[in-house]
Design a protein around this motif. Structure first.
Motif, PDB file in Angstrom:
ATOM      1  N   ASP A 127       0.859  -1.118  -0.011  1.00 11.22           N
ATOM      2  CA  ASP A 127      -0.080   0.136   0.107  1.00 11.22           C
ATOM      3  C   ASP A 127       0.959   1.376  -0.066  1.00 11.22           C
ATOM      4  O   ASP A 127       0.673   2.230  -0.705  1.00 11.22           O
ATOM      5  CB  ASP A 127      -0.755  -0.121   1.437  1.00 11.22           C
ATOM      6  N   LEU A 128       1.917   1.280   0.876  1.00 14.56           N
ATOM      7  CA  LEU A 128       2.812   2.506   0.825  1.00 14.56           C
ATOM      8  C   LEU A 128       3.991   2.271   1.113  1.00 14.56           C
ATOM      9  O   LEU A 128       4.472   1.291   2.014  1.00 14.56           O
ATOM     10  CB  LEU A 128       2.470   3.228   2.147  1.00 14.56           C
ATOM     11  N   GLN A 129       5.452   2.429   0.236  1.00 11.68           N
ATOM     12  CA  GLN A 129       6.513   1.988   0.069  1.00 11.68           C
ATOM     13  C   GLN A 129       7.310   3.143   0.298  1.00 11.68           C
ATOM     14  O   GLN A 129       7.246   4.305  -0.226  1.00 11.68           O
ATOM     15  CB  GLN A 129       6.845   1.496  -1.274  1.00 11.68           C
ATOM     16  N   VAL A 130       8.145   2.925   1.508  1.00 13.37           N
ATOM     17  CA  VAL A 130       9.091   4.137   2.022  1.00 13.37           C
ATOM     18  C   VAL A 130      10.314   3.695   1.290  1.00 13.37           C
ATOM     19  O   VAL A 130      10.999   2.657   1.100  1.00 13.37           O
ATOM     20  CB  VAL A 130       9.287   3.903   3.586  1.00 13.37           C
ATOM     21  N   LEU A 131      11.029   4.871   0.752  1.00 13.67           N
ATOM     22  CA  LEU A 131      12.231   4.795   0.005  1.00 13.67           C
ATOM     23  C   LEU A 131      13.362   5.740   0.360  1.00 13.67           C
ATOM     24  O   LEU A 131      12.924   6.746   0.981  1.00 13.67           O
ATOM     25  CB  LEU A 131      12.205   4.890  -1.498  1.00 13.67           C
ATOM     26  N   GLY A 132      14.621   5.558   0.377  1.00 15.75           N
ATOM     27  CA  GLY A 132      15.721   6.328   0.553  1.00 15.75           C
ATOM     28  C   GLY A 132      16.303   6.390  -0.768  1.00 15.75           C
ATOM     29  O   GLY A 132      15.613   6.028  -1.733  1.00 15.75           O
ATOM     30  N   ILE A 133      17.300   7.360  -0.978  1.00 15.86           N
ATOM     31  CA  ILE A 133      17.931   7.304  -2.087  1.00 15.86           C
ATOM     32  C   ILE A 133      19.540   7.282  -2.013  1.00 15.86           C
ATOM     33  O   ILE A 133      19.907   8.023  -1.306  1.00 15.86           O
ATOM     34  CB  ILE A 133      17.416   8.412  -3.123  1.00 15.86           C
ATOM     35  N   GLY A 134      20.374   6.630  -3.099  1.00 12.83           N
ATOM     36  CA  GLY A 134      21.708   6.686  -2.779  1.00 12.83           C
ATOM     37  C   GLY A 134      22.249   7.573  -3.555  1.00 12.83           C
ATOM     38  O   GLY A 134      21.663   8.358  -4.229  1.00 12.83           O
ATOM     39  N   ARG A 135      23.402   8.027  -3.325  1.00 21.85           N
ATOM     40  CA  ARG A 135      24.184   9.150  -4.086  1.00 21.85           C
ATOM     41  C   ARG A 135      24.248   8.674  -5.468  1.00 21.85           C
ATOM     42  O   ARG A 135      24.487   9.603  -6.299  1.00 21.85           O
ATOM     43  CB  ARG A 135      25.824   9.399  -3.375  1.00 21.85           C
ATOM     44  N   ASN A 136      24.249   7.450  -5.790  1.00 20.85           N
ATOM     45  CA  ASN A 136      24.247   7.088  -7.413  1.00 20.85           C
ATOM     46  C   ASN A 136      22.908   6.937  -8.207  1.00 20.85           C
ATOM     47  O   ASN A 136      22.667   6.522  -8.905  1.00 20.85           O
ATOM     48  CB  ASN A 136      25.051   5.771  -7.522  1.00 20.85           C
ATOM     49  N   ASP A 164      29.682   4.139   0.662  1.00 15.15           N
ATOM     50  CA  ASP A 164      29.014   5.020   1.673  1.00 15.15           C
ATOM     51  C   ASP A 164      28.603   4.137   2.705  1.00 15.15           C
ATOM     52  O   ASP A 164      28.186   4.855   3.905  1.00 15.15           O
ATOM     53  CB  ASP A 164      27.706   5.386   0.742  1.00 15.15           C
ATOM     54  N   ASN A 165      28.189   2.951   2.690  1.00 12.35           N
ATOM     55  CA  ASN A 165      27.913   2.151   3.643  1.00 12.35           C
ATOM     56  C   ASN A 165      28.907   1.697   4.723  1.00 12.35           C
ATOM     57  O   ASN A 165      28.950   1.060   5.824  1.00 12.35           O
ATOM     58  CB  ASN A 165      27.061   0.806   3.192  1.00 12.35           C
TER      59      ASN A 165
END
Length: 251
Positions: A127-136, A164-165
């Motif tokens: 129903d609802l997807q949460v995302l982050g975003i990488g620098r690439n 990054d990680n």
């Protein structure tokens, strides 16, 4: 597409938490797609506070995490299972049977991926997807050039992502080089998507995701095609955007 720009990380976290809380109030048995990493931590803390105040309930909620490293035990402090339990799940009344995180230690990753997709479909979809975003520009662990039609699959992590990680590990040599991730196609099937971004290091990729060419070379650009996506970011992440123009186009 809707753009929400706020002053700082705390405000971004509260805005994102309010969107998730509203989803649960409207549909208590919602299926949530969840992300890990530094960016959503504030959102999870705010959701815990909202739960403790009695405004939302997780008893009927089902969750599917975006990804997990390959070859890490669930008990490893850098596993996303550990992250989710310590930072969110153990603080709310969610049923452990309703938690779904890809098994990065599965003997057959292809079979595990197919089973994960089956579970998502059986749940009725996200129903609802949460995302982050990488620098690439990656979303989930879908690195540049991974095809948009990919479903849940194993990925080889880019050098940028590993670098990054590495801040979460004792050494860059300890960072896993592979992960299992929902694919772009899986993510795009979610009914609603919110993407969180904070910090000036994300400004360039946010600009590309919103205004750039839709291409696998910048995975987040595909979100331009989704019918219900909200970008929630602080002013540093939005620093390359023309906010006045955005008001006319998106707000």
């Amino acid at each position: 597409m809707r753009i929400i720009c706020v002053d700082n990380y705390d405000q971004m976290s509260k805005k994102a938490a309010n969107i998730v809380a509203s989803q649960l109030i409207l549909k208590p048995d919602s299926v949530l797609g969840l992300a890990t990493g530094a960016t959503p931590l504030g959102m999870y803390k705010q959701l815990i506070k909202t739960y403790e105040e009695g405004h939302i309930d997780f008893e009927e909620v089902t969750t599917f995490n975006l990804d997990e490293y390959c070859d890490l035990n669930k008990e490893d402090e850098q596993s996303y299972y550990y992250y989710m339990y310590e930072n969110f799940f153990k603080h709310i009344n969610i049923n452990i049977k309703n938690l779904n995180i890809p098994n990065g230690r599965a003997m057959d990753i292809h079979k595990e991926s197919l089973e994960y997709e089956r579970k998502i479909r059986k749940s009725g979809g996200i129903d609802l997807q949460v995302l982050g975003i990488g620098r690439n520009g990656h979303i989930g662990f879908n690195e540049p050039d991974i095809k948009f039609e990919a479903l849940t699959h194993m990925v080889k992590l880019d050098e940028q992502t590993i670098e990054d990680n590495s801040r979460f590990f004792d050494s860059i040599k300890d960072v896993p080089t592979k992960a299992i991730s929902m694919g772009i196609k899986t993510i795009m099937h979610a009914k609603k998507i919110i993407l969180l971004a904070s910090g000036k290091e994300k400004a360039e990729v946010i600009y590309g995701a919103i205004y750039g060419k839709i291409t696998p070379e910048l995975p987040a650009s595909v979100l331009q095609l989704h019918p219900d996506v909200v970008f929630v970011m602080d002013k540093e992440a939005a620093s390359k955007l023309d906010l006045e123009k955005l008001k006319e186009e998106y707000l």
